[in-house]
Design an enzyme around this catalytic site. Structure first.
Site, PDB file in Angstrom:
ATOM      1  N   CYS A   1     -21.373 -78.385  -4.869  1.00  0.00           N
ATOM      2  CA  CYS A   1     -20.876 -76.884  -5.188  1.00  0.00           C
ATOM      3  C   CYS A   1     -19.755 -76.332  -5.687  1.00  0.00           C
ATOM      4  CB  CYS A   1     -21.279 -76.080  -3.630  1.00  0.00           C
ATOM      5  SG  CYS A   1     -20.118 -73.882  -4.166  1.00  0.00           S
TER       6      CYS A   1
ATOM      7  N   CYS B   1     -22.927 -76.033 -12.132  1.00  0.00           N
ATOM      8  CA  CYS B   1     -23.466 -75.634 -10.762  1.00  0.00           C
ATOM      9  C   CYS B   1     -24.924 -75.998 -10.414  1.00  0.00           C
ATOM     10  CB  CYS B   1     -23.464 -73.919 -11.067  1.00  0.00           C
ATOM     11  SG  CYS B   1     -25.045 -73.326  -9.144  1.00  0.00           S
TER      12      CYS B   1
HETATM   13  N1  DGL Z   1     -24.709 -74.194  -6.505  1.00  0.00           N
HETATM   14  C1  DGL Z   1     -22.996 -73.218  -6.656  1.00  0.00           C
HETATM   15  C2  DGL Z   1     -22.440 -74.431  -7.186  1.00  0.00           C
HETATM   16  O1  DGL Z   1     -22.775 -75.515  -7.762  1.00  0.00           O
HETATM   17  C3  DGL Z   1     -22.858 -72.008  -6.686  1.00  0.00           C
HETATM   18  C4  DGL Z   1     -23.757 -71.402  -6.690  1.00  0.00           C
HETATM   19  C5  DGL Z   1     -23.860 -69.940  -6.534  1.00  0.00           C
HETATM   20  O2  DGL Z   1     -23.624 -69.741  -4.802  1.00  0.00           O
HETATM   21  O3  DGL Z   1     -23.448 -68.870  -6.875  1.00  0.00           O
HETATM   22  O4  DGL Z   1     -21.364 -74.079  -7.869  1.00  0.00           O
END
Ligand code: DGL
Length: 244
Positions: free
Chosen positions: A69, A175
């Site tokens: 993440c 993301c």
């Molecule tokens: N998948 C996550 C990232 O890479 C977070 C997305 C979210 O929960 O806003 O930032």
């Protein structure tokens, strides 16, 4: 055992790659879907959630935890985590994939990651001559998490990226949810795309049994639908509660 963490389904593609690379390793995946999207939360709230979630993974036996993440990685949790497990963040590894000759880089991220300027900081050291523009897409992780139709995602991206369609050499999908909309990004931007899905890990000290546990702090019914719809996985998942 390797723990893999994301706010939701974003880390599943990296989990898939890690499992293909280390089929004998045991994995536990945690999606903090009670709190998704992370990209709209503030840093203190995120750091508290991350401490609890990573601690839960460690209690399940994970000695290495991949924070799949970008938003969580951008908080600096890898340095701040109070626990024994080794924490692997993904921002610097993502940046390492950018070719040295790149002059103009578009970083597409959650609002938190964009405002943290973490990509700009890492790239300033790695590619000091490059120009970096960070853009926060506030709705996209939520849309992907809720299995929004592809046409709606494309329309959203056209609106948000209108001002960034020319002059960039490549875009970073910063993301882990965003590669689920890779085709829509490719259509709207028409430039090479880099993502956070190629994270190398050291070989495990001892092979495990190739087991997989998938847990969510949210709804197991939704997660089972997401796993089928996006990954074509028909695997059991469990709901967990993490004490605050
Ligand atoms: N998948 C996550 C990232 O890479 C977070 C997305 C979210 O929960 O806003 O930032």
């Amino acid at each position: 055992m390797i723990g893999v963490f994301d706010s939701g389904i974003g880390g599943l593609r990296l989990l898939d790659k890690l499992r293909q690379r280390w089929p004998q390793e045991d994995f536990v995946y945690l999606a903090d879907q009670a709190h998704v999207p992370y990209g709209s939360l503030d840093r203190d709230t995120l750091l508290d959630l991350l401490q609890l979630n990573l601690n839960w993974l460690e209690k399940q036996g994970a000695d290495r935890i991949v924070v799949a993440c970008n938003t969580a990685s951008a908080t600096g949790i890898a340095r701040r985590y109070r626990g024994q497990a080794q924490i692997v963040e993904i921002i610097s590894k993502t940046c390492e994939q950018i070719p040295a000759s790149t002059a103009k880089i578009l970083v597409l991220a959650t609002p938190f990651t964009a405002q943290s300027h973490r990509y700009q900081q890492v790239l300033a050291r790695q590619l000091p001559q490059a120009e970096v523009k960070e853009v926060g897409l506030s709705c996209l992780a939520f849309m992907i998490e809720h299995l929004c139709p592809k046409q709606e995602i494309e329309t959203y991206l056209k609106g948000e990226l209108n001002a960034y369609q020319n002059g960039f050499d490549l875009a970073v999908l910063a993301c882990t949810h965003f590669p689920f909309a890779r085709d829509q990004f490719a259509k709207v931007l028409g430039i090479p795309l880099i993502d956070s899905e190629s994270i190398a890990l050291e070989a495990p000290a001892q092979p495990g049994q190739g087991t997989l546990r998938i847990a969510t702090t949210g709804s197991v019914e939704l997660l089972a639908r997401q796993l089928r719809g996006l990954m074509n996985w028909d695997v059991p998942c469990e709901q967990i509660q993490i004490e605050v």
